[in-house]
Structure formats: structure tokens, C-alpha cells
Write an enzyme that holds these catalytic residues in place. Structure first.
Site, PDB file in Angstrom:
ATOM      1  CD  GLU A  55      -1.206  -2.292   2.217  1.00 48.06           C
ATOM      2  OE1 GLU A  55      -1.950  -2.857   3.049  1.00 48.06           O
ATOM      3  OE2 GLU A  55      -0.005  -2.582   2.070  1.00 48.06           O
ATOM      4  CB  ALA A 166       7.495 -54.265  -7.166  1.00 45.31           C
ATOM      5  NE  ARG A 210      17.062 -35.037 -11.385  1.00 39.79           N
ATOM      6  CZ  ARG A 210      16.625 -35.700 -10.313  1.00 39.79           C
ATOM      7  NH1 ARG A 210      16.985 -35.311  -9.090  1.00 39.79           N
ATOM      8  NH2 ARG A 210      15.828 -36.740 -10.457  1.00 39.79           N
ATOM      9  CB  ALA A 276       3.035 -40.974   3.491  1.00 41.77           C
ATOM     10  CB  ALA A 278       4.489 -40.672  10.613  1.00 44.78           C
TER      11      ALA A 278
END
Length: 344
Positions: A55, A166, A210, A276, A278
Site C-alpha cells: 500500500e 513392488a 531438476r 506419509a 505418520a
């Protein structure tokens, strides 16, 4: 009086101007001054700590008395405290501004109250104009102000059947190049990136941001390894442009507090169902990014484990804010619902 079309257009311009300011400990704020007949007469934005607020920056472009009767359109409620600079509310009053339109209330314990002060001085005030856009611009700063910790974004990639790896632990790559490029762009916007030691040992991630050609973004997140297992001497994270930090992970709120003290406003949690889960279990996630790949893996390697839900009534409901196609994959962005939002 509701915001006019010209005021709404000026708010969109103010939101764009705010992006010129640096991200960091101070909010990105933009301001546009309109003459009594609705014409733009000045613009400004906050350039960083110790510099004039948006402002005041806009007012400085006018001759003395040039803002009398004007409308100030600002992305954040004008501050009402004296820090390195004076209160913006008082500057607007002294300039003779007749009306102030802003997007987001200032939640700061010491800086809030500018709207009230302006009204007390007889200035017409309209709050909440393009509030959703203002909240999105200031999301990390607002989280720090309200909760005292950085905004936490939790990301994972999964197959259609909910697997993140996997059975042998390998997980590179579930998603395609477009999704991975999006992840790296988002990494570059974060102040810190967190990964569990399990993922670090399994995938040896570089934790850098990256570009698709392999070059590094100018901005790199601070790498943080969470867990007690030792980081191998030849781990890629040891070659990160910023020194990595390791935390045992037994007190996540304390870790976030320490990252906040180091200047982090936005934390990107990436890598590992244990970490994740946690963060979800402790209610420390503000945004969830799920990259969903059209593939099936099966097995036991779920993307998320125990998050403290023992019954369907305790499920953690999310608001799905967007779904985006990235090559063959989907990106779903969601945020946890508050209790009041769940009820409504």
C-alpha cells in the site's frame, strides 16, 4: 457496498503484482489504487523485509494529496502494527483514501485489525474480494501465522490398485515423465523436502529439483532425511547443493517447528508410506498430491499404511480440489476437511 467490476479487475491485477515480491518470511502482497471514478492511478507490491509494504509503495507513486478519495485494492488486509515499517492502515488514513478493498484477513496476532481501524476512521471497507485466489497466493504464509509451522504438502505416486512399490521394494518408475517433471517443479517451490530412511535406502533419491533436461532449478529445497538408520556415505543426497539434515522422526511437530525457525514456509513430504502415514496420523498435512498411474502392481507395498483409522466413522475426509491429466497419469490434489466442513 459489494465490490465493483473495476475493483475486482484491480484485485486480479494486485494478485499478479504480488508475485513480483519474494517468497519467504513475509507475505507476497500487491496493491492497486483507483481514482474516485475507477481509473488506476498507482500500483505497488512488497519487495521484502524492511521495504515499504504494498500500500505504501503504491502511495509513494503519487504526489501529496493524490490519493484523496481513492480506493485502495489490496490482496491482504492492511497491517495495523509498527514493525520495521509503520502501520499501513494509518498510512491509508493519512493519505485520505476513502475505500479499501482486500482479499484476505490478516490472522497475525500483532498485525491484524487494520480493517477495524480503517472503519473507525470512517473509511469504507470491503473484505473477502477474490478471497480464494488470495488464500492460494498466501497459503504457506497463512499456515505459518495460524499454526506456527510450515505448510505441509504430502506427495506420493501409486498404481491403480494403491501400491507405491513392488514387493521387492523397487518403485522407479510408477509414473511417466510428465508426472515426474511436475514433481520436480513443485520441489523447486518448496523450502524443504522430507524423505524417510526406508525410501532413501531403497531408491537412493537425489532430492534435487531438476528440469526435464537434467539441469537443476535455481531454487533447491533443503533435503531432510527422517529416521534413525544411517545415510550411506555414497548416497546421492550427500551431493545435494544444500547440506542435508537428518532427524530421528520421533517428534514431527518439533521437526516442523525447527524447519520454520530455519526459514521454511513450505515443506514437501515425499517418499515412503511410513513417513506419509505418520504425517497423516498426526494431522500435519495441509495438502495431498496423489500421482495415479494406470498400472497394476499388487502385493503388500501400499502407498499409505496405518493412519489411525480404526473404524469407518474415523475416516479422514478430503476435499478434492483438482484433477489433472499428466501424460498417461492423473494428478489429484486434495486437502483435509475441517470438522465444520465435514458436518456441512
Amino acid at each position: 457496498m459489494a465490490a465493483t467490476d473495476r475493483e475486482i479487475a484491480a484485485m486480479r491485477r494486485a494478485l499478479a503484482l504480488a508475485l513480483h515480491g519474494p517468497r519467504g518470511l513475509n507475505p507476497q502482497v500487491g496493491a492497486v489504487l483507483l481514482s474516485p471514478d475507477g481509473e488506476v492511478i498507482a500500483e505497488g507490491w512488497h519487495r521484502g523485509a524492511g521495504t515499504p509494504h504494498a500500500e505504501v509503495d503504491a502511495l509513494s507513486k503519487l504526489a501529496p494529496g493524490g490519493a484523496r478519495g481513492a480506493t485502495a485494492v489490496v490482496t491482504l488486509e492492511p497491517c495495523n502494527h509498527t514493525g520495521r515499517t509503520g502501520p499501513c492502515s494509518e498510512a491509508l488514513i493519512a493519505a485520505g483514501v476513502a475505500r479499501v478493498v482486500y482479499a484476505v484477513d490478516d490472522p497475525g496476532a500483532h498485525s491484524s485489525g487494520g480493517g477495524r481501524r480503517l472503519r473507525e476512521a470512517g473509511v469504507d471497507v470491503e473484505a473477502g474480494v477474490l478471497a480464494a485466489e488470495g488464500q492460494a497466493l498466501l497459503d504457506s504464509w497463512l499456515t505459518v501465522q495460524r499454526l506456527g509451522r510450515p505448510l505441509v504438502t504430502l506427495k506420493w505416486a501409486q498404481s491403480l490398485d494403491g501400491r507405491a512399490a513392488a514387493d521387492d521394494g523397487t518403485s522407479q518408475w510408477i509414473t511417466g515423465p510428465e508426472a515426474r517433471a511436475d514433481v520436480h517443479r513443485r520441489r523447486s517451490e518448496a523450502d524443504a523436502i522430507l524423505v524417510g530412511t526406508g525410501t532413501l535406502l531403497a531408491d537412493d533419491p537425489a532430492l534435487t529439483a531438476r528440469r526435464p533436461d537434467g539441469s537443476l532449478f535455481d531454487a533447491q529445497p533443503r533435503p531432510v532425511v527422517v529416521g534413525t538408520r544411517a545415510v550411506p556415505q555414497d548416497a546421492q543426497v550427500r551431493r545435494h547443493p544444500r547440506p542435508f539434515m537428518q532427524d530421528e522422526g520421533d517428534d514431527l511437530p518439533d521437526l516442523l517447528s525447527r524447519l520454520r525457525e530455519l526459514g521454511a514456509h513450505r515443506v514437501f513430504v515425499e517418499g515412503g508410506p511410513t513417513l506419509a502415514s505418520a504425517f497423516l496420523r498426526e494431522g500435519l498435512v495441509d495438502e495431498v498430491l496423489v500421482y495415479l498411474a494406470p498400472t497394476l502392481i499388487g502385493g503388500s507395498r501400499l502407498a499409505v499404511g496405518d493412519i489411525g483409522v480404526g473404524t469407518i466413522d474415523a475416516q479422514r475426509r478430503l476435499d478434492l480440489s483438482s484433477v489433472e491429466r499428466l501424460g498417461r497419469d492423473l494428478l489429484m490434489i486434495a486437502r483435509p476437511l475441517t470438522t465444520s466442513e465435514e458436518i456441512s
